[in-house]
Design an enzyme around this catalytic site. Sequence first.
Site, PDB file in Angstrom:
ATOM      1  CB  THR A 176      -0.939   0.028   1.216  1.00 56.03           C
ATOM      2  OG1 THR A 176      -1.876  -1.062   1.095  1.00 56.03           O
ATOM      3  CG2 THR A 176      -1.719   1.340   1.296  1.00 56.03           C
ATOM      4  CG  PHE A 178       0.423   4.656   3.783  1.00 58.32           C
ATOM      5  CD1 PHE A 178      -0.709   4.763   4.574  1.00 58.32           C
ATOM      6  CD2 PHE A 178       0.932   3.388   3.525  1.00 58.32           C
ATOM      7  CE1 PHE A 178      -1.319   3.642   5.099  1.00 58.32           C
ATOM      8  CE2 PHE A 178       0.326   2.258   4.044  1.00 58.32           C
ATOM      9  CZ  PHE A 178      -0.800   2.379   4.825  1.00 58.32           C
TER      10      PHE A 178
END
Length: 292
Positions: A176, A178
């Site tokens: 992921t 960020f």
Amino acid sequence: MNKKEKGLVSCQGVPGAFAHLAAEEIFPQKEVVFYATFEEALEAVACERADCAVLPVENSAAGRVADMHRLMGKTKLYVIAEHFLRIRHCLVGLPETQTENIKTVRSHPQALSQCTAFLKKMNVRTEATGNTAAAAKEIADSGRKDIAAIASETAAKLYGLKILKAGIEDFNLNTTRFWVLSRTPGPAVDPDKAVTSFIFWVKNKPAVLYKCLGGFATNGIDLLRLESYVDPERFLTSAGFLVDVAACPESDSFKRAFEELAFFSEKVKILGTYEADPYRAEMKKRQQENRK
């Protein structure tokens, strides 16, 4: 960006959330404060209750994080850094829980999507929650042994849960991305490492997207990301797009490309310029080695 300075970082969710893990990696000296929604976490920075926010924007398997994607057109904050976090999902439940007795699995929609194959084999019902760690906390508080959550190993430890199965994500490199968001733009960046993110809305003309992006091609600027962007106020009248490019706004090539973009656009909003995370170079090297 001084990673050692003390202060507050806002995240969405509760302790043990993946944003919490990312924030601790980026800012080991800062205290993390939690908010129920992405919007509240951003508002905390805007209202000076926190120095910056660390929030997810996209995942290698599940794509965009819809809530953040929706909010970026409204926020007045600046993206000042990016950080990639390897996401390892665990199926967690009460210490007495047996996997074969689980009827429902709860987690954030992104986590459920990232574990689709595993959940299909379990043949269980899924329920979406606002956060992975929040799902773990809810199960710990419920006392129910027929419900499990998908969350981090850290969340399981924090809430006294048992890890029923680790590494349940569908893809080995589940990652992921960020963003770190602040009230002010980030410091100057080495042009060779710069990433600039922006949103633009095209004019309603034939082949206009091609014309908007043509300047980046002719000026040798790599497009790292291109996502369609829905703005309720421009629905069916002006398509919007969120873009990451490997360039610095101060460069002549970017200025030429941006001038062409602005000519064919109804509106352009720069979200920020920041240094590319080393993960990008690592993945590029790995992909080149795999092609040999």
